[in-house]
Scaffold this motif. Structure first.
Motif, short mmCIF file in Angstrom:
data_model
loop_
_atom_site.label_atom_id
_atom_site.label_comp_id
_atom_site.label_asym_id
_atom_site.label_seq_id
_atom_site.Cartn_x
_atom_site.Cartn_y
_atom_site.Cartn_z
N LEU A 17 17.25 65.48 41.06
CA LEU A 17 18.46 66.27 40.85
C LEU A 17 18.82 66.36 39.37
N ILE A 18 18.53 65.31 38.61
CA ILE A 18 18.76 65.36 37.16
C ILE A 18 17.83 66.40 36.55
N GLU A 19 16.57 66.38 36.97
CA GLU A 19 15.59 67.35 36.44
C GLU A 19 15.99 68.78 36.77
N ALA A 20 16.48 69.01 37.97
CA ALA A 20 16.87 70.36 38.40
C ALA A 20 18.13 70.84 37.67
N LYS A 21 18.99 69.94 37.23
CA LYS A 21 20.28 70.21 36.59
C LYS A 21 21.28 70.85 37.54
N ARG A 22 20.86 71.86 38.29
CA ARG A 22 21.73 72.52 39.28
C ARG A 22 20.93 72.82 40.53
N THR A 23 21.57 72.60 41.64
CA THR A 23 20.92 72.82 42.93
C THR A 23 21.95 73.40 43.89
N ASN A 24 21.54 74.39 44.66
CA ASN A 24 22.43 74.84 45.72
C ASN A 24 21.87 74.33 47.04
N VAL A 25 22.76 73.81 47.86
CA VAL A 25 22.39 73.23 49.15
C VAL A 25 23.42 73.63 50.20
N THR A 26 22.99 73.58 51.45
CA THR A 26 23.91 73.75 52.55
C THR A 26 24.05 72.40 53.22
N VAL A 27 25.27 71.90 53.29
CA VAL A 27 25.57 70.60 53.88
C VAL A 27 26.54 70.85 55.02
N GLY A 28 26.14 70.43 56.22
CA GLY A 28 26.93 70.82 57.38
C GLY A 28 26.83 72.33 57.44
N LEU A 35 27.06 74.53 48.92
CA LEU A 35 27.53 73.78 47.75
C LEU A 35 26.62 74.02 46.56
N ILE A 36 27.17 73.76 45.38
CA ILE A 36 26.38 73.67 44.17
C ILE A 36 26.53 72.23 43.68
N ILE A 37 25.39 71.63 43.34
CA ILE A 37 25.36 70.27 42.79
C ILE A 37 24.95 70.43 41.33
N ILE A 38 25.76 69.88 40.44
CA ILE A 38 25.54 70.02 39.00
C ILE A 38 25.39 68.64 38.39
N HIS A 39 24.36 68.49 37.55
CA HIS A 39 24.25 67.29 36.72
C HIS A 39 24.48 67.73 35.29
N HIS A 40 25.55 67.20 34.68
CA HIS A 40 25.90 67.60 33.32
C HIS A 40 26.40 66.38 32.55
N GLN A 41 25.78 66.12 31.41
CA GLN A 41 26.17 65.02 30.53
C GLN A 41 26.28 63.69 31.27
N GLY A 42 25.29 63.42 32.15
CA GLY A 42 25.21 62.13 32.83
C GLY A 42 26.06 62.00 34.08
N GLN A 94 29.87 76.59 46.47
CA GLN A 94 28.98 77.38 45.61
C GLN A 94 29.57 78.72 45.17
N HIS A 95 30.41 79.32 46.00
CA HIS A 95 30.92 80.65 45.70
C HIS A 95 32.32 80.57 45.10
N CYS A 96 32.52 81.26 43.98
CA CYS A 96 33.79 81.27 43.27
C CYS A 96 34.92 81.74 44.18
N SER A 137 38.57 78.67 47.85
CA SER A 137 37.11 78.79 48.02
C SER A 137 36.69 78.60 49.47
N ASP A 138 37.58 78.06 50.32
CA ASP A 138 37.26 77.90 51.74
C ASP A 138 36.93 79.24 52.40
N TYR A 139 37.51 80.32 51.89
CA TYR A 139 37.30 81.64 52.50
C TYR A 139 35.81 81.97 52.61
N TYR A 140 35.03 81.68 51.57
CA TYR A 140 33.61 82.04 51.55
C TYR A 140 32.76 81.09 52.38
N GLN A 141 33.40 80.13 53.04
CA GLN A 141 32.72 79.25 53.98
C GLN A 141 32.99 79.68 55.42
#
Length: 163
Positions: free
Chosen positions: A21-32, A36-43, A50-52, A137-141
């Motif tokens: 996940l650190i190598e990818a920096k950003r990942t989008n996943v579906t959980v349940g 979601l977007i998973i971000i690794h930034h500055q440690g 995921q959607h604004c 943001s719940d609307y887009y779920q």
């Protein structure tokens, strides 16, 4: 009531190995059933819907910048600023009632649902937010929100643009 051990509850979902996940920096996943977007930034790892909240734009390629001492993701679609830590919407404006109005940052409140990220033995877990009430943001779920995103995507594909 969720039980918790090592910071991971029975409502937590394994995302993968920390190194991947650190190598990818950003990942989008579906959980349940949540995208979601998973971000690794500055440690640090962050997780949010995921959607604004504003118009459903994907945050996957949003720039990360600091505004008002808060680390934010900037939605590529309409440039909305969302704090990574809290999901707070920020905007800059000046108060016309002031004698010499100076632009400053204001909060719109929590607009984007954020989720807890935990590391255990080199694995990264996400625990979905249990904050009660509606967050925009719940609307887009929801089914209706997903249909709207699909229509917009189909429209973009039909006219050859990518937004």
């Amino acid at each position: 009531m969720a039980t918790e051990e090592n910071g991971v509850s029975d409502r937590s979902f394994l995302l993968g190995k920390k190194t991947d996940l650190i190598e990818a920096k950003r990942t989008n996943v579906t959980v349940g059933e949540r995208d979601l977007i998973i971000i690794h930034h500055q440690g640090t790892f962050y997780a949010m819907d995921q959607h604004c909240y504003h118009a459903g734009g994907s945050l996957l390629n949003g720039d990360i910048e600091e505004f008002d001492s808060k680390l934010c993701i900037v939605c590529p679609k309409h440039k909305y600023k969302i704090s990574l830590e809290e999901g707070e919407g920020l905007y800059k404006a000046s108060n016309p009632r002031e004698k010499n109005p100076q632009p400053r940052w204001y909060s719109k409140g929590i607009k984007q649902r954020v989720h807890k990220v935990t590391e255990v033995d080199g694995n990264i877990f996400v625990t979905l937010s249990e904050v009660p009430g509606w967050i925009e943001s719940d609307y887009y779920q929801t089914e209706k929100g997903r249909e709207e995103l699909k229509k917009a995507q189909d429209s973009d594909t039909a006219d050859g643009s990518k937004c």
